[in-house]
Scaffold this motif. Structure first.
Motif, PDB file in Angstrom:
ATOM      1  N   ASN A  31     -64.234 -87.797 -41.661  1.00 59.34           N
ATOM      2  CA  ASN A  31     -62.761 -87.997 -41.412  1.00 59.34           C
ATOM      3  C   ASN A  31     -61.721 -87.899 -42.697  1.00 59.34           C
ATOM      4  N   HIS A  32     -62.234 -86.910 -43.507  1.00 56.62           N
ATOM      5  CA  HIS A  32     -61.551 -86.833 -44.866  1.00 56.62           C
ATOM      6  C   HIS A  32     -60.552 -85.697 -44.415  1.00 56.62           C
ATOM      7  N   MET A  33     -59.245 -86.305 -44.797  1.00 64.98           N
ATOM      8  CA  MET A  33     -58.101 -85.390 -44.264  1.00 64.98           C
ATOM      9  C   MET A  33     -57.848 -84.304 -45.360  1.00 64.98           C
ATOM     10  N   GLY A  34     -58.059 -84.667 -46.582  1.00 60.74           N
ATOM     11  CA  GLY A  34     -57.871 -83.489 -47.629  1.00 60.74           C
ATOM     12  C   GLY A  34     -59.016 -82.191 -47.313  1.00 60.74           C
ATOM     13  N   ALA A  35     -60.248 -82.710 -46.927  1.00 57.43           N
ATOM     14  CA  ALA A  35     -61.145 -81.719 -46.544  1.00 57.43           C
ATOM     15  C   ALA A  35     -60.648 -80.808 -45.471  1.00 57.43           C
ATOM     16  N   HIS A  36     -60.043 -81.391 -44.158  1.00 55.19           N
ATOM     17  CA  HIS A  36     -59.625 -80.738 -43.227  1.00 55.19           C
ATOM     18  C   HIS A  36     -58.263 -80.106 -43.483  1.00 55.19           C
ATOM     19  N   LEU A  37     -57.443 -80.413 -44.464  1.00 55.30           N
ATOM     20  CA  LEU A  37     -56.466 -79.433 -44.787  1.00 55.30           C
ATOM     21  C   LEU A  37     -56.997 -78.273 -45.621  1.00 55.30           C
ATOM     22  N   ALA A  38     -57.797 -78.493 -46.523  1.00 53.14           N
ATOM     23  CA  ALA A  38     -58.464 -77.513 -47.106  1.00 53.14           C
ATOM     24  C   ALA A  38     -59.130 -76.272 -46.226  1.00 53.14           C
ATOM     25  N   ALA A  39     -59.897 -76.718 -45.007  1.00 54.99           N
ATOM     26  CA  ALA A  39     -60.752 -76.169 -44.308  1.00 54.99           C
ATOM     27  C   ALA A  39     -59.801 -75.362 -43.297  1.00 54.99           C
ATOM     28  N   LEU A  40     -58.515 -75.825 -42.949  1.00 54.50           N
ATOM     29  CA  LEU A  40     -57.509 -75.395 -42.148  1.00 54.50           C
ATOM     30  C   LEU A  40     -56.877 -73.853 -42.788  1.00 54.50           C
ATOM     31  N   HIS A  41     -56.956 -73.983 -43.998  1.00 55.30           N
ATOM     32  CA  HIS A  41     -56.628 -72.710 -44.682  1.00 55.30           C
ATOM     33  C   HIS A  41     -57.220 -71.481 -44.096  1.00 55.30           C
ATOM     34  N   TYR A  42     -58.593 -71.690 -44.186  1.00 60.76           N
ATOM     35  CA  TYR A  42     -59.479 -70.486 -43.887  1.00 60.76           C
ATOM     36  C   TYR A  42     -59.499 -70.217 -42.565  1.00 60.76           C
ATOM     37  N   SER A  94     -68.448 -65.473 -44.722  1.00 61.48           N
ATOM     38  CA  SER A  94     -68.493 -65.336 -43.200  1.00 61.48           C
ATOM     39  C   SER A  94     -68.271 -66.606 -42.290  1.00 61.48           C
ATOM     40  N   GLN A  95     -67.919 -66.461 -40.960  1.00 64.83           N
ATOM     41  CA  GLN A  95     -67.771 -67.846 -40.266  1.00 64.83           C
ATOM     42  C   GLN A  95     -69.092 -68.375 -40.186  1.00 64.83           C
ATOM     43  N   PRO A  96     -70.010 -68.083 -40.017  1.00 62.77           N
ATOM     44  CA  PRO A  96     -71.433 -69.036 -40.229  1.00 62.77           C
ATOM     45  C   PRO A  96     -71.548 -69.489 -41.343  1.00 62.77           C
ATOM     46  N   GLU A  97     -71.252 -68.778 -42.463  1.00 64.94           N
ATOM     47  CA  GLU A  97     -71.582 -69.386 -43.819  1.00 64.94           C
ATOM     48  C   GLU A  97     -70.504 -70.405 -44.034  1.00 64.94           C
ATOM     49  N   PHE A  98     -69.243 -70.420 -43.638  1.00 65.76           N
ATOM     50  CA  PHE A  98     -68.395 -71.452 -43.809  1.00 65.76           C
ATOM     51  C   PHE A  98     -68.653 -72.584 -42.934  1.00 65.76           C
ATOM     52  N   GLU A  99     -69.121 -72.376 -41.642  1.00 62.03           N
ATOM     53  CA  GLU A  99     -69.395 -73.350 -40.832  1.00 62.03           C
ATOM     54  C   GLU A  99     -70.531 -74.321 -41.086  1.00 62.03           C
ATOM     55  N   LYS A 100     -71.375 -73.591 -42.022  1.00 60.54           N
ATOM     56  CA  LYS A 100     -72.768 -74.394 -42.743  1.00 60.54           C
ATOM     57  C   LYS A 100     -72.056 -75.423 -43.651  1.00 60.54           C
ATOM     58  N   LEU A 101     -71.164 -74.570 -44.417  1.00 62.49           N
ATOM     59  CA  LEU A 101     -70.509 -75.757 -45.577  1.00 62.49           C
ATOM     60  C   LEU A 101     -69.621 -76.771 -44.850  1.00 62.49           C
ATOM     61  N   TRP A 102     -68.889 -76.397 -43.894  1.00 61.67           N
ATOM     62  CA  TRP A 102     -68.180 -77.437 -43.121  1.00 61.67           C
ATOM     63  C   TRP A 102     -69.074 -78.515 -42.724  1.00 61.67           C
ATOM     64  N   LEU A 103     -70.345 -78.267 -42.160  1.00 61.93           N
ATOM     65  CA  LEU A 103     -71.039 -79.057 -41.650  1.00 61.93           C
ATOM     66  C   LEU A 103     -71.438 -80.376 -42.514  1.00 61.93           C
ATOM     67  N   LYS A 104     -71.862 -79.693 -43.941  1.00 58.94           N
ATOM     68  CA  LYS A 104     -72.232 -80.824 -44.768  1.00 58.94           C
ATOM     69  C   LYS A 104     -71.016 -81.758 -45.146  1.00 58.94           C
ATOM     70  N   ILE A 105     -69.908 -81.295 -44.971  1.00 58.82           N
ATOM     71  CA  ILE A 105     -68.702 -82.056 -45.351  1.00 58.82           C
ATOM     72  C   ILE A 105     -68.663 -83.023 -44.217  1.00 58.82           C
ATOM     73  N   LEU A 106     -68.650 -82.625 -43.004  1.00 54.40           N
ATOM     74  CA  LEU A 106     -68.528 -83.714 -41.852  1.00 54.40           C
ATOM     75  C   LEU A 106     -69.731 -84.544 -42.000  1.00 54.40           C
TER      76      LEU A 106
END
Length: 372
Positions: A215-226, A198-210
């Motif tokens: 500024n991790h470009m590879g992480a942003h490219l992986a997240a963009l797909h979602y 779910s979007q809230p679940e994904f955003e929780k994971l994304w906050l851990k990465i941030l």
């Protein structure tokens, strides 16, 4: 006799209309070798198609040497040492984790094993068994499971979900072994896409990465797909995500190129819009990516990813000199978007390269005028 004239007229009309329609639809075709309009990429020192390396987007000789050693000896220790010596927040470490996992997955695909036969990728199994607390091996294993799911199963099936659930558990184990390491969370981004977080679940994971690598470009490219339309978002959400990342990018970051990747992910299957590649949205994204590679460190491992995509767009909008400039930097390696989406990445790259050279020469360019 009248029927003959009608048929001849239709043939002539086809010669006129077919190239026009192909141009309108964005079809890219290579000028055949030996054709008077063909230009030879070898004149510019570019590698022959059969010499292009499809494994990596750019050079990483240490990785290639270790991969060769591991696959030749089936001994994982060199891979473990290489990852241990690579900074955990470095983009290169993420690429190396992907490369080791991909190598093991492809080995298993080619040698699935049988009665009396050792399956491919056995060195990864031994790595996990002999060094269960090695964070590098745990991260590679998690990424291996992700790649296995996408490579061997169909999204939405029970088989796919089972492998992805195993990958999610492996990500958790890898995270426990390396507190603060962004790699296990970045691997989980693909799990999130596959299991439809779910979007809230994904955003929780994304906050851990941030929090760990903002500024991790590879992480942003992986997240963009979602956030893309074909997965769990939309064209608007994907572009909003990319533009927000570009806007907050620090000086020297390649995140300014992220909108170009968002545009690529939403290209129409058949382009019927005249001048699409000269449109404002594409032009703006290209300029952002050009600025990003100009400002980034020359040794940034993600530069090659951006330059490969720039080459694709610059060729299609007929900006030949700028396309040639990208070729100077990336020729020799083709393991990046958009070429990896093709069944033959080297051939796809070679087509665009030949078009860049031909367009460059048609507008007065030559090997002598190409800046290196």
């Amino acid at each position: 006799m009248e029927i003959l004239w009608v048929l001849m007229a239709l043939v002539l009309l086809g010669f006129v209309l077919i190239p026009y329609l192909r141009r309108r639809r964005g079809v890219i075709e290579q000028v055949p070798a030996g054709h008077p309009d063909a230009a030879d990429p070898a004149d510019y020192g570019f590698l022959r198609q059969e010499e292009l390396d499809v494994r990596l987007p750019g050079p990483d000789q240490d990785l290639l040497d270790v991969l060769d050693l591991v696959q030749r000896t089936q001994d994982h220790r060199a891979a473990s040492q290489l990852l241990a010596g690579t900074d955990k927040e470095d983009e290169q470490r993420w690429q190396r984790v992907q490369a080791f996992a991909g190598a093991a997955s492809l080995e298993l695909q080619h040698r699935p094993g049988g009665v009396g036969e050792v399956p491919g990728g056995q060195w990864l199994r031994v790595w996990r068994a002999e060094a269960p607390k090695d964070p590098g091996g745990a991260a590679v294993h998690a990424e291996f499971l992700v790649q296995q799911a996408w490579r061997t199963a169909t999204p939405g099936t029970d088989e796919f979900r089972i492998i992805m659930e195993e990958a999610r558990e492996a990500c958790g184990q890898a995270a426990l072994l390396a507190p603060g390491d962004p790699i296990p969370c970045i691997v989980e981004l693909s799990v999130a896409r596959g299991l439809a977080y779910s979007q809230p679940e994904f955003e929780k994971l994304w906050l851990k990465i941030l929090d760990r690598a903002p500024n991790h470009m590879g992480a942003h490219l992986a997240a963009l797909h979602y956030w893309c339309e074909k997965w769990h978002g939309s064209r608007e959400l994907a572009m909003s995500f990319a533009e927000a990342a570009a806007a907050r990018a620090p000086q020297g970051s390649l995140l300014a190129a992220l909108p170009l990747f968002a545009v690529f992910e939403h290209l129409p299957e058949v382009n019927l819009v005249r001048g699409f590649y000269q449109s404002e949205v594409v032009t703006k994204a290209i300029h952002g990516a050009l600025f990003a590679v100009h400002e980034a460190r020359s040794d940034d491992p993600m530069q090659a990813h951006v330059r490969h995509l720039l080459l694709f767009f610059l060729v299609r909008c007929e900006r030949w000199a700028e396309a040639m400039n990208q070729l100077v930097h990336v020729d020799g390696h083709v393991g990046a978007l958009p070429w990896t989406l093709s069944a033959d990445p080297a051939a796809e790259f070679a087509v665009h390269r030949a078009l860049a050279v031909a367009g460059y020469e048609a507008n007065g360019g030559s090997p002598a005028t190409l800046l290196r």
